[in-house]
Design a protein around this motif. Structure first.
Motif, PDB file in Angstrom:
ATOM      1  N   LYS A 219       0.818  -1.217   0.000  1.00 21.53           N
ATOM      2  CA  LYS A 219       0.000   0.000   0.000  1.00 21.53           C
ATOM      3  C   LYS A 219       0.855   1.272   0.000  1.00 21.53           C
ATOM      4  O   LYS A 219       0.406   2.305  -0.502  1.00 21.53           O
ATOM      5  CB  LYS A 219      -0.976  -0.020   1.179  1.00 21.53           C
ATOM      6  N   ILE A 220       2.055   1.208   0.550  1.00 22.47           N
ATOM      7  CA  ILE A 220       2.967   2.350   0.395  1.00 22.47           C
ATOM      8  C   ILE A 220       3.248   2.560  -1.088  1.00 22.47           C
ATOM      9  O   ILE A 220       3.191   3.680  -1.602  1.00 22.47           O
ATOM     10  CB  ILE A 220       4.291   2.121   1.159  1.00 22.47           C
ATOM     11  N   LEU A 221       3.522   1.471  -1.788  1.00 21.02           N
ATOM     12  CA  LEU A 221       3.793   1.554  -3.229  1.00 21.02           C
ATOM     13  C   LEU A 221       2.540   1.982  -3.981  1.00 21.02           C
ATOM     14  O   LEU A 221       2.615   2.775  -4.929  1.00 21.02           O
ATOM     15  CB  LEU A 221       4.289   0.199  -3.729  1.00 21.02           C
ATOM     16  N   ARG A 222       1.379   1.494  -3.541  1.00 22.62           N
ATOM     17  CA  ARG A 222       0.104   1.900  -4.148  1.00 22.62           C
ATOM     18  C   ARG A 222      -0.116   3.407  -4.018  1.00 22.62           C
ATOM     19  O   ARG A 222      -0.570   4.072  -4.964  1.00 22.62           O
ATOM     20  CB  ARG A 222      -1.036   1.126  -3.457  1.00 22.62           C
ATOM     21  N   ASP A 223       0.216   3.953  -2.858  1.00 22.57           N
ATOM     22  CA  ASP A 223       0.039   5.390  -2.634  1.00 22.57           C
ATOM     23  C   ASP A 223       0.918   6.229  -3.551  1.00 22.57           C
ATOM     24  O   ASP A 223       0.594   7.380  -3.857  1.00 22.57           O
ATOM     25  CB  ASP A 223       0.331   5.735  -1.170  1.00 22.57           C
ATOM     26  N   ILE A 224       2.026   5.635  -3.989  1.00 20.42           N
ATOM     27  CA  ILE A 224       2.945   6.348  -4.882  1.00 20.42           C
ATOM     28  C   ILE A 224       2.562   6.152  -6.345  1.00 20.42           C
ATOM     29  O   ILE A 224       2.554   7.100  -7.131  1.00 20.42           O
ATOM     30  CB  ILE A 224       4.394   5.863  -4.652  1.00 20.42           C
ATOM     31  N   LYS A 225       2.207   4.909  -6.706  1.00 18.77           N
ATOM     32  CA  LYS A 225       2.067   4.556  -8.123  1.00 18.77           C
ATOM     33  C   LYS A 225       0.635   4.306  -8.582  1.00 18.77           C
ATOM     34  O   LYS A 225       0.399   4.153  -9.784  1.00 18.77           O
ATOM     35  CB  LYS A 225       2.917   3.313  -8.429  1.00 18.77           C
ATOM     36  N   GLY A 226      -0.298   4.227  -7.641  1.00 17.04           N
ATOM     37  CA  GLY A 226      -1.679   4.065  -8.056  1.00 17.04           C
ATOM     38  C   GLY A 226      -2.281   2.711  -7.727  1.00 17.04           C
ATOM     39  O   GLY A 226      -1.588   1.759  -7.358  1.00 17.04           O
ATOM     40  N   GLN A 227      -3.587   2.627  -7.860  1.00 18.27           N
ATOM     41  CA  GLN A 227      -4.380   1.494  -7.403  1.00 18.27           C
ATOM     42  C   GLN A 227      -4.033   0.172  -8.081  1.00 18.27           C
ATOM     43  O   GLN A 227      -4.199  -0.898  -7.493  1.00 18.27           O
ATOM     44  CB  GLN A 227      -5.876   1.808  -7.626  1.00 18.27           C
ATOM     45  N   GLN A 228      -3.518   0.221  -9.306  1.00 22.67           N
ATOM     46  CA  GLN A 228      -3.217  -1.024 -10.013  1.00 22.67           C
ATOM     47  C   GLN A 228      -2.099  -1.819  -9.345  1.00 22.67           C
ATOM     48  O   GLN A 228      -1.929  -3.012  -9.629  1.00 22.67           O
ATOM     49  CB  GLN A 228      -2.856  -0.713 -11.470  1.00 22.67           C
ATOM     50  N   VAL A 229      -1.335  -1.164  -8.463  1.00 27.35           N
ATOM     51  CA  VAL A 229      -0.297  -1.877  -7.711  1.00 27.35           C
ATOM     52  C   VAL A 229      -0.913  -3.019  -6.909  1.00 27.35           C
ATOM     53  O   VAL A 229      -0.356  -4.117  -6.835  1.00 27.35           O
ATOM     54  CB  VAL A 229       0.469  -0.905  -6.783  1.00 27.35           C
ATOM     55  N   LEU A 230      -2.072  -2.763  -6.307  1.00 29.09           N
ATOM     56  CA  LEU A 230      -2.747  -3.807  -5.526  1.00 29.09           C
ATOM     57  C   LEU A 230      -3.077  -5.007  -6.400  1.00 29.09           C
ATOM     58  O   LEU A 230      -2.910  -6.159  -5.989  1.00 29.09           O
ATOM     59  CB  LEU A 230      -4.034  -3.263  -4.906  1.00 29.09           C
ATOM     60  N   LYS A 231      -3.528  -4.741  -7.597  1.00 28.18           N
ATOM     61  CA  LYS A 231      -3.885  -5.824  -8.516  1.00 28.18           C
ATOM     62  C   LYS A 231      -2.651  -6.631  -8.900  1.00 28.18           C
ATOM     63  O   LYS A 231      -2.670  -7.863  -8.932  1.00 28.18           O
ATOM     64  CB  LYS A 231      -4.554  -5.241  -9.757  1.00 28.18           C
ATOM     65  N   LYS A 232      -1.547  -5.937  -9.158  1.00 29.24           N
ATOM     66  CA  LYS A 232      -0.306  -6.604  -9.561  1.00 29.24           C
ATOM     67  C   LYS A 232       0.184  -7.567  -8.487  1.00 29.24           C
ATOM     68  O   LYS A 232       0.631  -8.686  -8.788  1.00 29.24           O
ATOM     69  CB  LYS A 232       0.764  -5.556  -9.856  1.00 29.24           C
ATOM     70  N   TYR A 233       0.107  -7.136  -7.227  1.00 28.58           N
ATOM     71  CA  TYR A 233       0.646  -7.957  -6.139  1.00 28.58           C
ATOM     72  C   TYR A 233      -0.428  -8.811  -5.457  1.00 28.58           C
ATOM     73  O   TYR A 233      -0.148  -9.467  -4.450  1.00 28.58           O
ATOM     74  CB  TYR A 233       1.371  -7.074  -5.120  1.00 28.58           C
ATOM     75  N   GLY A 234      -1.612  -8.830  -6.025  1.00 30.04           N
ATOM     76  CA  GLY A 234      -2.694  -9.635  -5.471  1.00 30.04           C
ATOM     77  C   GLY A 234      -2.349 -11.102  -5.285  1.00 30.04           C
ATOM     78  O   GLY A 234      -2.616 -11.681  -4.224  1.00 30.04           O
ATOM     79  N   PRO A 235      -1.757 -11.767  -6.302  1.00 29.02           N
ATOM     80  CA  PRO A 235      -1.409 -13.188  -6.126  1.00 29.02           C
ATOM     81  C   PRO A 235      -0.446 -13.434  -4.962  1.00 29.02           C
ATOM     82  O   PRO A 235      -0.590 -14.430  -4.241  1.00 29.02           O
ATOM     83  CB  PRO A 235      -0.767 -13.552  -7.469  1.00 29.02           C
ATOM     84  N   ALA A 236       0.515 -12.548  -4.753  1.00 29.20           N
ATOM     85  CA  ALA A 236       1.455 -12.715  -3.637  1.00 29.20           C
ATOM     86  C   ALA A 236       0.753 -12.479  -2.305  1.00 29.20           C
ATOM     87  O   ALA A 236       1.021 -13.180  -1.314  1.00 29.20           O
ATOM     88  CB  ALA A 236       2.641 -11.769  -3.798  1.00 29.20           C
ATOM     89  N   LEU A 237      -0.150 -11.494  -2.256  1.00 29.93           N
ATOM     90  CA  LEU A 237      -0.936 -11.267  -1.040  1.00 29.93           C
ATOM     91  C   LEU A 237      -1.750 -12.505  -0.690  1.00 29.93           C
ATOM     92  O   LEU A 237      -1.859 -12.889   0.482  1.00 29.93           O
ATOM     93  CB  LEU A 237      -1.852 -10.055  -1.236  1.00 29.93           C
ATOM     94  N   GLN A 238      -2.306 -13.125  -1.713  1.00 32.95           N
ATOM     95  CA  GLN A 238      -3.093 -14.343  -1.517  1.00 32.95           C
ATOM     96  C   GLN A 238      -2.219 -15.474  -0.948  1.00 32.95           C
ATOM     97  O   GLN A 238      -2.618 -16.181  -0.020  1.00 32.95           O
ATOM     98  CB  GLN A 238      -3.691 -14.787  -2.861  1.00 32.95           C
ATOM     99  N   LYS A 239      -1.011 -15.626  -1.492  1.00 37.43           N
ATOM    100  CA  LYS A 239      -0.108 -16.673  -1.014  1.00 37.43           C
ATOM    101  C   LYS A 239       0.296 -16.429   0.439  1.00 37.43           C
ATOM    102  O   LYS A 239       0.416 -17.382   1.215  1.00 37.43           O
ATOM    103  CB  LYS A 239       1.144 -16.734  -1.896  1.00 37.43           C
ATOM    104  N   GLU A 240       0.530 -15.170   0.790  1.00 37.02           N
ATOM    105  CA  GLU A 240       0.887 -14.889   2.188  1.00 37.02           C
ATOM    106  C   GLU A 240      -0.272 -15.277   3.116  1.00 37.02           C
ATOM    107  O   GLU A 240      -0.067 -15.882   4.171  1.00 37.02           O
ATOM    108  CB  GLU A 240       1.240 -13.423   2.394  1.00 37.02           C
ATOM    109  N   TYR A 241      -1.477 -14.939   2.701  1.00 37.47           N
ATOM    110  CA  TYR A 241      -2.646 -15.283   3.524  1.00 37.47           C
ATOM    111  C   TYR A 241      -2.771 -16.796   3.678  1.00 37.47           C
ATOM    112  O   TYR A 241      -3.047 -17.301   4.775  1.00 37.47           O
ATOM    113  CB  TYR A 241      -3.904 -14.704   2.883  1.00 37.47           C
TER     114      TYR A 241
END
Length: 535
Positions: A219-241
């Motif tokens: 979300k730090i990166l999202r705040d800098i580069k925009g909302q699509q950052v969340l989409k890009k890292y979604g699969p990794a977020l899922q794996k961490e969960y």
């Protein structure tokens, strides 16, 4: 036969930066990256067997972390064979043998000189390159990363998980976007190769993680580069969960505990800290063996509790002690920590955000439901009406623990508390935690580094932001003032920013812990620079 080669490292414009001689198998690993299992990295405590145990138990090096970080000059099999041949000779010297067969880990550059005439913010910005490491592969316990990264400082030669989020706050304030991107990508690489983010990028840390701050980093990166950052890292977020929730399907009323998940009597699922290896920590081997012997308890259980505390990042604190006083009573895996579950609540909400971006209503609903269930269960089990405070929950005794800590402020940070609860927490912080230099982690004086009189940068940030979320601005301002003042004063008098501060007797150094007070220092720099940059 070709055994080693020189790698030339170049930047994106093709300029040659440096060359490094490496064994061929390391080159293969480095080129193929995630195509090879990262677990293939040598775990020194396993590969070196008897030698590892002897070196650590005989304290060949003053710091137990030195030998696990050493670089073997030949294969572990060859070194062990030589050890078996030589160890019984009359003139055998263990340290000399180690120095013959291993290269000592590189020491950080010590030629950096602080200029205390500079403002502390300028000092921090000067330090970023000093704390940045390049991804040079080596035949050791170090897990190679694809991008440069910031180490905490002092004795540390690798990246650390939860430290990095607070470091990144400072990088954000400094406009160091590329370094933030690199660090997010390094952690993503670890998720994709190891399956989760380990404590640090060392093979001997692959039994445990640390508090799950990856979503906050993204979300730090999202705040800098925009909302699509969340989409890009979604699969990794899922794996961490999935890593944190692994074993949930096997939970039953009669088998309520598995790995990091716990089923409570009402069917709620919450999480605990854990470690996959019931062994002494390689980086604190002798200390762990000695403690386990002194307790008279089952050694594997003691090792697991110690390692779980290391996963928490709070190693060590009375939070994890059954008697609230002594390390010998540690029982970390019996405890549901409020901070861990608040972080996982945030991860669930983040996954719901990702689902919205992917137009996946089913997943959005699922993760929102999971977050709501977690919030309800956490407040149900961890809010003490008697203490008017959020406390960790001991699921073995079915009651909250007796140790109040700053972990309670995570529920304010993530806006999980009611206004009434937040007001009560703020009152307790003011009366029991606020000291001249900031907020102590717990009010208990045990000699452990995460207890009084010490204070740590990450908990100041979480507390300040949590108080602001509930309009407790006066107290938040006081905490900020006290913390900035002690950081700045110590810098002016010593030229250093350190990992923790004695905030009760502010003229004294912080103490406790398994190693001397460290300077550098990533998360102190990050939080201080972020606070100083606020309008």
């Amino acid at each position: 036969m070709l055994t080693s080669v020189y790698l030339s490292f170049v930047n994106f414009s093709g300029k040659r930066l440096f060359a490094q001689k490496v064994p061929v198998f390391v080159l293969i690993w480095f080129v193929l990256g995630s195509q090879l299992p990262i677990q293939a990295q040598v775990r020194p405590e396993v590969a070196l067997g008897e030698l590892f145990k002897d070196v650590q138990m005989q304290a060949v090096f003053p710091d137990s972390k030195t030998f696990p970080d050493c670089i073997p000059l030949s294969s572990p099999e060859t070194i062990l064979q030589a050890y078996q041949t030589e160890k019984n000779k009359a003139d055998f010297n263990l340290k000399a043998f180690v120095l013959q067969h291993f290269k000592l880990p590189p020491e950080p550059a010590t030629n950096f000189k602080s200029d205390t005439a500079q403002p502390v913010s300028q000092h921090i910005n000067t330090l970023w390159p000093v704390l940045t490491r390049q991804p040079i592969p080596e035949t050791s316990s170090l897990i190679p990363l694809p991008h440069s990264y910031v180490v905490p400082g002092g004795r540390f030669r690798e990246i650390y998980y939860w430290d990095s989020y607070f470091t990144m706050l400072g990088l954000q304030a400094a406009g160091q976007t590329q370094l933030i991107q690199n660090m997010v990508d390094n952690f993503t690489f670890l998720i994709d190769t190891v399956g989760f983010i380990p404590n640090g990028n060392r093979s001997y840390y692959t039994g445990r993680s640390q508090p799950p701050f990856y979503a906050l980093m993204v979300k730090i990166l999202r705040d800098i580069k925009g909302q699509q950052v969340l989409k890009k890292y979604g699969p990794a977020l899922q794996k961490e969960y999935e890593f944190w929730m692994k074993g949930t399907a096997e939970l039953t009323e009669t088998n309520p505990v598995n790995l990091r998940v716990v089923r409570l009597p009402d069917g709620s699922i919450l999480n605990r800290y854990y470690d996959n290896f019931p062994e002494p920590r390689p980086e604190a081997y002798k200390e762990d063996v000695k403690l386990a012997q002194e307790t008279g308890r089952n050694k594997e259980e003691v090792y697991r509790h110690l390692r779980a505390a290391a996963e928490s990042g709070w190693d060590f604190t009375s939070r994890w002690f059954a008697d609230g006083k002594t390390l010998k009573t540690i029982h970390t895996t019996d405890i549901i920590p409020v901070d861990l579950n608040a972080l996982l609540y945030h991860l669930e909400l983040t996954l719901a955000e990702v689902a919205i971006l992917n137009h996946d209503t089913s997943k959005e609903n699922y993760y929102n439901q999971q977050a709501n269930k977690r919030k309800k269960a956490l407040i149900n089990y961890c809010w003490s009406k008697k203490d008017k405070y959020f406390l960790d929950y001991d699921f073995k005794t079915s009651q909250v623990t007796t140790v109040p800590s700053l972990a309670a402020t995570y529920l304010l940070f993530f806006k999980m508390a009611t206004n009434k609860q937040a007001k009560a927490v703020a009152k307790r912080l003011k009366t029991d935690f606020l000291k001249p230099g900031g907020l102590i982690s717990t009010p208990n004086h045990t000699g452990e580094q995460w207890d009084a009189p010490n204070a740590w940068a990450p908990l100041q940030w979480i507390s300040i932001q949590g108080l602001r979320n509930y309009r407790q601005h006066k107290l938040a301002k006081q905490v900020k003032h006290n913390w900035v003042e002690i950081n700045t004063r110590v810098y002016k008098s010593t030229g250093k920013l350190v990992e923790k501060y004695n905030v009760e007797a502010t003229h004294l150094e912080a103490g406790g812990g398994e190693y001397p007070l460290q300077d550098g220092f990533g998360w102190t720099n990050g939080v201080l620079l972020k606070l100083l940059s606020e309008k």
